[in-house]
Design a protein around this motif. Structure first.
Motif, PDB file in Angstrom:
ATOM      1  N   SER A 131       0.839  -1.185   0.000  1.00 19.73           N
ATOM      2  CA  SER A 131       0.000   0.000   0.000  1.00 19.73           C
ATOM      3  C   SER A 131       0.879   1.242   0.000  1.00 19.73           C
ATOM      4  N   ASP A 132       0.264   2.414   0.125  1.00 18.50           N
ATOM      5  CA  ASP A 132       1.053   3.639   0.095  1.00 18.50           C
ATOM      6  C   ASP A 132       1.622   4.002   1.456  1.00 18.50           C
ATOM      7  N   MET A 133       1.344   3.192   2.496  1.00 21.84           N
ATOM      8  CA  MET A 133       1.928   3.450   3.812  1.00 21.84           C
ATOM      9  C   MET A 133       1.976   2.180   4.639  1.00 21.84           C
TER      10      MET A 133
ATOM     11  N   GLN B  23       2.839   6.715  10.472  1.00 22.48           N
ATOM     12  CA  GLN B  23       2.692   6.218   9.113  1.00 22.48           C
ATOM     13  C   GLN B  23       3.950   6.515   8.313  1.00 22.48           C
TER      14      GLN B  23
ATOM     15  N   HIS C 214       5.997   6.182   4.592  1.00 20.02           N
ATOM     16  CA  HIS C 214       5.704   6.192   3.157  1.00 20.02           C
ATOM     17  C   HIS C 214       6.970   5.839   2.388  1.00 20.02           C
TER      18      HIS C 214
ATOM     19  N   ASP D  67      10.924   6.886   3.087  1.00 30.19           N
ATOM     20  CA  ASP D  67      11.293   7.132   4.481  1.00 30.19           C
ATOM     21  C   ASP D  67      12.419   6.179   4.891  1.00 30.19           C
TER      22      ASP D  67
END
Length: 65
Positions: A5-7, A48, A50, A53
């Motif tokens: 997913s995006d996070m 969270q 992403h 990171d």
């Protein structure tokens, strides 16, 4: 390490990236300030993350991809 997913949450990522052994260990290390995200200490286990990171714990780093 690629995520679907995006996070992803910080505590989950530490385990998935093999930076720690257990979720309990993640909780302790994060709460005492031994984990940094992008060079800054973060004490939120649910932070969270992403792609891009960089998480560092005990001198080891992993980038979220």
């Amino acid at each position: 390490m690629a995520i679907d997913s995006d996070m992803i949450r910080l505590g989950q990522f530490l385990k998935l990236a093999d930076l720690i052994d257990t979720g309990g260990e993640a909780k302790v290390l994060i709460s005492v300030g031994d984990v940094s995200v992008n060079g800054e200490v973060d004490t939120r286990r649910g932070r969270q993350l992403h792609p891009g990171d960089v998480v560092t714990v005990r001198g080891q780093s992993a980038r979220v991809a």
